[in-house]
Design a protein around this motif. Sequence first.
Motif, mmCIF file in Angstrom:
data_model
loop_
_atom_site.group_PDB
_atom_site.id
_atom_site.type_symbol
_atom_site.label_atom_id
_atom_site.label_comp_id
_atom_site.label_asym_id
_atom_site.label_seq_id
_atom_site.Cartn_x
_atom_site.Cartn_y
_atom_site.Cartn_z
ATOM 1 N N TYR A 68 21.713 23.901 22.224
ATOM 2 C CA TYR A 68 20.561 23.934 23.130
ATOM 3 C C TYR A 68 20.949 23.342 24.486
ATOM 4 O O TYR A 68 20.601 23.874 25.530
ATOM 5 C CB TYR A 68 19.390 23.166 22.517
ATOM 6 N N GLY A 69 21.698 22.235 24.459
ATOM 7 C CA GLY A 69 22.151 21.607 25.694
ATOM 8 C C GLY A 69 23.078 22.509 26.491
ATOM 9 O O GLY A 69 23.024 22.532 27.724
ATOM 10 N N ILE A 70 23.916 23.280 25.808
ATOM 11 C CA ILE A 70 24.809 24.217 26.491
ATOM 12 C C ILE A 70 24.005 25.303 27.183
ATOM 13 O O ILE A 70 24.250 25.645 28.333
ATOM 14 C CB ILE A 70 25.824 24.815 25.501
ATOM 15 N N ARG A 71 23.002 25.838 26.478
ATOM 16 C CA ARG A 71 22.147 26.859 27.091
ATOM 17 C C ARG A 71 21.397 26.277 28.287
ATOM 18 O O ARG A 71 21.269 26.920 29.329
ATOM 19 C CB ARG A 71 21.173 27.442 26.074
ATOM 20 N N LEU A 72 20.906 25.063 28.142
ATOM 21 C CA LEU A 72 20.199 24.397 29.229
ATOM 22 C C LEU A 72 21.153 24.177 30.404
ATOM 23 O O LEU A 72 20.820 24.440 31.549
ATOM 24 C CB LEU A 72 19.630 23.066 28.749
ATOM 25 N N TYR A 73 22.347 23.716 30.098
ATOM 26 C CA TYR A 73 23.350 23.439 31.115
ATOM 27 C C TYR A 73 23.725 24.715 31.859
ATOM 28 O O TYR A 73 23.944 24.709 33.060
ATOM 29 C CB TYR A 73 24.589 22.818 30.462
ATOM 30 N N ASN A 74 23.791 25.825 31.141
ATOM 31 C CA ASN A 74 24.131 27.110 31.749
ATOM 32 C C ASN A 74 22.939 27.798 32.382
ATOM 33 O O ASN A 74 23.056 28.904 32.886
ATOM 34 C CB ASN A 74 24.772 28.034 30.716
ATOM 35 N N GLY A 75 21.752 27.188 32.306
ATOM 36 C CA GLY A 75 20.577 27.736 32.943
ATOM 37 C C GLY A 75 19.864 28.803 32.141
ATOM 38 O O GLY A 75 18.981 29.477 32.645
ATOM 39 N N GLU A 76 20.217 28.959 30.862
ATOM 40 C CA GLU A 76 19.600 29.985 30.040
ATOM 41 C C GLU A 76 18.318 29.514 29.369
ATOM 42 O O GLU A 76 17.472 30.316 29.036
ATOM 43 C CB GLU A 76 20.585 30.453 28.964
ATOM 44 N N ALA A 77 18.190 28.218 29.144
ATOM 45 C CA ALA A 77 17.006 27.695 28.455
ATOM 46 C C ALA A 77 15.845 27.601 29.440
ATOM 47 O O ALA A 77 16.025 27.345 30.617
ATOM 48 C CB ALA A 77 17.310 26.322 27.861
ATOM 49 N N ARG A 78 14.684 27.776 28.921
ATOM 50 C CA ARG A 78 13.481 27.671 29.741
ATOM 51 C C ARG A 78 12.641 26.504 29.246
ATOM 52 O O ARG A 78 12.703 26.121 28.091
ATOM 53 C CB ARG A 78 12.676 28.963 29.658
ATOM 54 N N ARG A 79 11.839 25.965 30.115
ATOM 55 C CA ARG A 79 11.017 24.795 29.793
ATOM 56 C C ARG A 79 10.130 25.034 28.577
ATOM 57 O O ARG A 79 9.923 24.146 27.774
ATOM 58 C CB ARG A 79 10.162 24.455 30.995
ATOM 59 N N LYS A 80 9.598 26.240 28.387
ATOM 60 C CA LYS A 80 8.670 26.505 27.294
ATOM 61 C C LYS A 80 9.377 26.924 26.006
ATOM 62 O O LYS A 80 8.734 27.179 25.007
ATOM 63 C CB LYS A 80 7.682 27.586 27.709
ATOM 64 N N GLU A 81 10.681 26.969 26.024
ATOM 65 C CA GLU A 81 11.422 27.389 24.834
ATOM 66 C C GLU A 81 11.240 26.376 23.705
ATOM 67 O O GLU A 81 11.221 25.173 23.921
ATOM 68 C CB GLU A 81 12.921 27.498 25.185
ATOM 69 N N LYS A 82 11.115 26.874 22.499
ATOM 70 C CA LYS A 82 10.963 25.992 21.328
ATOM 71 C C LYS A 82 12.333 25.427 20.958
ATOM 72 O O LYS A 82 13.357 26.008 21.248
ATOM 73 C CB LYS A 82 10.382 26.777 20.172
ATOM 74 N N TRP A 83 12.298 24.291 20.250
ATOM 75 C CA TRP A 83 13.549 23.676 19.806
ATOM 76 C C TRP A 83 14.232 24.579 18.785
ATOM 77 O O TRP A 83 13.590 25.121 17.908
ATOM 78 C CB TRP A 83 13.264 22.336 19.132
ATOM 79 N N PRO A 84 15.555 24.724 18.876
ATOM 80 C CA PRO A 84 16.257 25.482 17.846
ATOM 81 C C PRO A 84 16.241 24.724 16.523
ATOM 82 O O PRO A 84 16.155 23.494 16.499
ATOM 83 C CB PRO A 84 17.684 25.591 18.397
ATOM 84 N N ASN A 85 16.304 25.445 15.415
ATOM 85 C CA ASN A 85 16.222 24.828 14.092
ATOM 86 C C ASN A 85 17.323 23.815 13.835
ATOM 87 O O ASN A 85 17.124 22.848 13.121
ATOM 88 C CB ASN A 85 16.265 25.907 13.009
ATOM 89 N N GLU A 86 18.505 24.026 14.398
ATOM 90 C CA GLU A 86 19.613 23.121 14.110
ATOM 91 C C GLU A 86 19.385 21.713 14.645
ATOM 92 O O GLU A 86 20.016 20.760 14.209
ATOM 93 C CB GLU A 86 20.911 23.675 14.693
ATOM 94 N N ILE A 87 18.458 21.551 15.573
ATOM 95 C CA ILE A 87 18.200 20.227 16.139
ATOM 96 C C ILE A 87 17.073 19.522 15.398
ATOM 97 O O ILE A 87 16.995 18.322 15.364
ATOM 98 C CB ILE A 87 17.881 20.352 17.640
ATOM 99 N N LEU A 88 16.182 20.272 14.774
ATOM 100 C CA LEU A 88 15.034 19.664 14.097
ATOM 101 C C LEU A 88 15.412 18.953 12.838
ATOM 102 O O LEU A 88 16.372 19.087 12.249
ATOM 103 C CB LEU A 88 13.986 20.743 13.782
#
Length: 88
Positions: A68-88
């Motif tokens: 998730y952090g990689i996607r965020l870092y690369n600008g692919e994640a959006r503020r409203k995106e739900k947490w991926p299952n691997e982090i929960l």
Amino acid sequence: MTAGQRKMMDAVHDFWKANGHAPSLRELQEILGYKSVSQSHATLKALRDRGWLISSPNKARSLRLSSYGIRLYNGEARRKEKWPNEIL
């Protein structure tokens, strides 16, 4: 993500690329110009709590960007995106 958190993500990412391992808290303190190690620790805790960085407990230099952090870092994640299952 705050400016300080973004600087921390940049520092971890750049340190990994340059050295092949994660920085220590003291190295992060020096890189970011913090006055104490506790500032590094507090920022890392916030990033880990949000799932952007992960680390193994009781293991030195295990800090890394989560998927998730990689996607965020690369600008692919959006503020409203739900947490991926691997982090929960």
